[in-house]
Design an enzyme around this catalytic site. Structure first.
Site, PDB file in Angstrom:
ATOM      1  N   ASP A 190      59.669 -13.553  -5.466  1.00  0.00           N
ATOM      2  CA  ASP A 190      60.422 -13.988  -6.654  1.00  0.00           C
ATOM      3  C   ASP A 190      61.937 -13.835  -6.528  1.00  0.00           C
ATOM      4  O   ASP A 190      62.675 -14.207  -7.441  1.00  0.00           O
ATOM      5  CB  ASP A 190      59.925 -13.237  -7.899  1.00  0.00           C
ATOM      6  CG  ASP A 190      59.977 -11.725  -7.743  1.00  0.00           C
ATOM      7  OD1 ASP A 190      60.153 -11.243  -6.609  1.00  0.00           O
ATOM      8  OD2 ASP A 190      59.847 -11.026  -8.764  1.00  0.00           O
ATOM      9  N   GLU A 202      60.723   2.415  -1.226  1.00  0.00           N
ATOM     10  CA  GLU A 202      61.620   2.138  -0.093  1.00  0.00           C
ATOM     11  C   GLU A 202      61.971   3.368   0.739  1.00  0.00           C
ATOM     12  O   GLU A 202      61.817   3.371   1.959  1.00  0.00           O
ATOM     13  CB  GLU A 202      62.902   1.445  -0.578  1.00  0.00           C
ATOM     14  CG  GLU A 202      62.678   0.060  -1.169  1.00  0.00           C
ATOM     15  CD  GLU A 202      62.234   0.074  -2.632  1.00  0.00           C
ATOM     16  OE1 GLU A 202      62.119   1.192  -3.212  1.00  0.00           O
ATOM     17  OE2 GLU A 202      61.999  -1.005  -3.200  1.00  0.00           O
TER      18      GLU A 202
HETATM   19  C1  UGA Z   1      60.556  -4.007  -7.305  1.00  0.00           C
HETATM   20  C2  UGA Z   1      60.950  -4.164  -5.848  1.00  0.00           C
HETATM   21  O1  UGA Z   1      61.834  -5.269  -5.685  1.00  0.00           O
HETATM   22  C3  UGA Z   1      59.666  -4.347  -5.035  1.00  0.00           C
HETATM   23  O2  UGA Z   1      59.953  -4.664  -3.722  1.00  0.00           O
HETATM   24  C4  UGA Z   1      58.869  -3.068  -5.139  1.00  0.00           C
HETATM   25  O3  UGA Z   1      57.659  -3.195  -4.466  1.00  0.00           O
HETATM   26  C5  UGA Z   1      58.566  -2.803  -6.604  1.00  0.00           C
HETATM   27  O4  UGA Z   1      59.770  -2.816  -7.399  1.00  0.00           O
HETATM   28  C6  UGA Z   1      57.905  -1.452  -6.779  1.00  0.00           C
HETATM   29  O5  UGA Z   1      58.318  -0.665  -7.616  1.00  0.00           O
HETATM   30  O6  UGA Z   1      56.989  -1.158  -6.044  1.00  0.00           O
HETATM   31  P1  UGA Z   1      59.605  -5.984  -8.931  1.00  0.00           P
HETATM   32  O7  UGA Z   1      60.504  -7.151  -8.894  1.00  0.00           O
HETATM   33  O8  UGA Z   1      59.644  -5.083 -10.100  1.00  0.00           O
HETATM   34  O9  UGA Z   1      59.772  -5.135  -7.597  1.00  0.00           O
HETATM   35  O10 UGA Z   1      58.062  -6.401  -8.659  1.00  0.00           O
HETATM   36  P2  UGA Z   1      57.410  -7.805  -8.324  1.00  0.00           P
HETATM   37  O11 UGA Z   1      58.413  -8.765  -7.757  1.00  0.00           O
HETATM   38  O12 UGA Z   1      56.630  -8.226  -9.482  1.00  0.00           O
HETATM   39  O13 UGA Z   1      56.401  -7.385  -7.149  1.00  0.00           O
HETATM   40  C7  UGA Z   1      56.815  -7.106  -5.838  1.00  0.00           C
HETATM   41  C8  UGA Z   1      56.001  -7.959  -4.862  1.00  0.00           C
HETATM   42  O14 UGA Z   1      54.626  -7.594  -4.955  1.00  0.00           O
HETATM   43  C9  UGA Z   1      56.066  -9.467  -5.153  1.00  0.00           C
HETATM   44  O15 UGA Z   1      56.166 -10.190  -3.943  1.00  0.00           O
HETATM   45  C10 UGA Z   1      54.763  -9.758  -5.863  1.00  0.00           C
HETATM   46  O16 UGA Z   1      54.278 -11.051  -5.661  1.00  0.00           O
HETATM   47  C11 UGA Z   1      53.827  -8.716  -5.280  1.00  0.00           C
HETATM   48  N1  UGA Z   1      52.767  -8.282  -6.224  1.00  0.00           N
HETATM   49  C12 UGA Z   1      53.057  -7.906  -7.500  1.00  0.00           C
HETATM   50  C13 UGA Z   1      51.442  -8.313  -5.809  1.00  0.00           C
HETATM   51  O17 UGA Z   1      51.150  -8.664  -4.659  1.00  0.00           O
HETATM   52  N2  UGA Z   1      50.449  -7.954  -6.701  1.00  0.00           N
HETATM   53  C14 UGA Z   1      50.732  -7.576  -7.989  1.00  0.00           C
HETATM   54  O18 UGA Z   1      49.786  -7.265  -8.749  1.00  0.00           O
HETATM   55  C15 UGA Z   1      52.086  -7.551  -8.383  1.00  0.00           C
HETATM   56 MN    MN Z   2      60.456  -9.005  -7.894  1.00  0.00          MN
END
Ligand code: UGA
Ligand code: MN
Length: 304
Positions: free
Chosen positions: A155, A242
């Site tokens: 995203d 991280e």
């Molecule tokens: C933030 C950071 O930018 C992430 O890299 C980090 O993993 C996350 O916090 C964390 O706290 O662990 P954020 O933008 O809040 O991330 O989260 P998302 O973008 O919704 O998810 C991170 C990635 O995991 C995305 O590529 C998303 O597609 C994936 N994801 C999310 C899954 O594969 N499964 C899920 O149920 C939710």
């Molecule tokens: Mn994100």
């Protein structure tokens, strides 16, 4: 007179021998030279590093457009292998179609988050790290000896120069600014005399590596020299994964190579931690107590 003649004769003989030796040497040198072009890989040949991008992804209404934007960006980058890990038991054909159209080498696999892991891409990245370690030569191909691993979420918004100017040049651990993250407009490493001394962040600045996932990349050798993965929790990161990952890889702050800090002002941000908002789908019959049927897609594919 006699000795002069002898000397002259001897001189001509020596000259002849030298000439013969030179000719034979040149001939053998020609033979040693291969007739095919040799691919030279040296320390300075940065452009040949393979960029390995790891992207966890999951089904949601905005996933196809998010993945489409990312695919359009990555398709501009040469020497890039994209590893996409679906948070689900199966891969999704519409996602695979997008990946196919990039013409990039890619690996798309399904690994549904197992019990105990947060559902935020942690388990998917762990599976990708394991995949990289057991399929290294296949990912690198015959033209690459080195690689760089970057965790690019589906995203975010990426400038192509993030890959060509920053990630490709990472020798150990590269770190740069990320826009719109951590409760502020920009998070960045604080650089003094070319070295990272602290982090200009609002959230949890005391972490050894106070950086969002989008703000760093590690050389492939760092990944291969450790068995670090994403665990089920990261206390040292205040919940964010991280710093635990980078610490578990045996990295220190001194290992950081900062990027994009050189200018005094108008420094550029090459990656933004954006989030596509979930659209508000208007229900067809607001007053009905019955569960609303899924919206009509008129035969079009939407992950509703
Ligand atoms: C933030 C950071 O930018 C992430 O890299 C980090 O993993 C996350 O916090 C964390 O706290 O662990 P954020 O933008 O809040 O991330 O989260 P998302 O973008 O919704 O998810 C991170 C990635 O995991 C995305 O590529 C998303 O597609 C994936 N994801 C999310 C899954 O594969 N499964 C899920 O149920 C939710
Ligand atoms: Mn994100």
């Amino acid at each position: 007179m006699r000795t002069m003649n002898k000397l002259r004769k001897y001189g001509i003989y020596v000259l002849f021998c030298m000439l013969l030796f030179a000719m034979v040497f040149q001939f053998s040198a020609d033979l040693r030279q291969p007739s095919y072009p040799v691919f030279k890989l040296s320390e300075g040949n940065m452009t040949n590093r393979m960029i390995i991008v790891v992207t966890p992804t999951y089904k949601r209404m905005t996933r196809i457009p998010d993945m489409l934007r990312m695919a359009n960006t990555l398709s501009h980058i040469k020497d890039l292998h994209w590893i996409i890990v679906e948070d689900g038991n199966k891969t999704v054909p519409a996602v695979r179609d997008i990946l196919e159209r990039t013409k990039l080498p890619y690996t798309y696999m399904g690994h549904k988050t197992i019990l105990g892991y947060p559902r935020r891409g942690w388990y998917q990245r762990t599976m990708a790290l394991k995949y990289i370690r057991s399929n290294t030569s296949q990912i690198l191909g015959k033209d690459h000896e080195e690689g760089v691993v970057y965790f690019g979420d589906d995203d975010n918004s990426y400038d192509t120069r993030l890959f060509t100017e920053y990630i490709r040049n990472v020798k150990t651990l590269g770190i740069w600014a990320v826009g719109l993250v951590g409760g502020t407009v920009v998070e960045a490493p604080k650089v003094v005399g070319g070295k990272v001394t602290a982090f200009n962040v609002k959230w949890n600045p005391k972490r050894r590596f106070a950086v969002d996932m989008a703000g760093f990349a590690v050389n492939l050798k760092v990944v291969l020299n450790s068995d670090a993965v994403f665990g089920t929790a990261c206390k040292r990161g205040g919940g964010a994964p991280e710093t635990c990952l980078l610490e578990d890889m045996g990295l220190e702050r001194e290992d950081i190579e900062p990027f994009g800090y050189e200018k005094d002002k108008d420094r550029e941000i090459l990656v933004w931690h954006t989030k596509t908002s979930t659209p508000n789908i208007v229900k067809s019959n607001k007053n009905s107590t019955k569960k609303a049927p899924p919206p009509d897609t008129f035969g079009y594919f939407v992950e509703a």
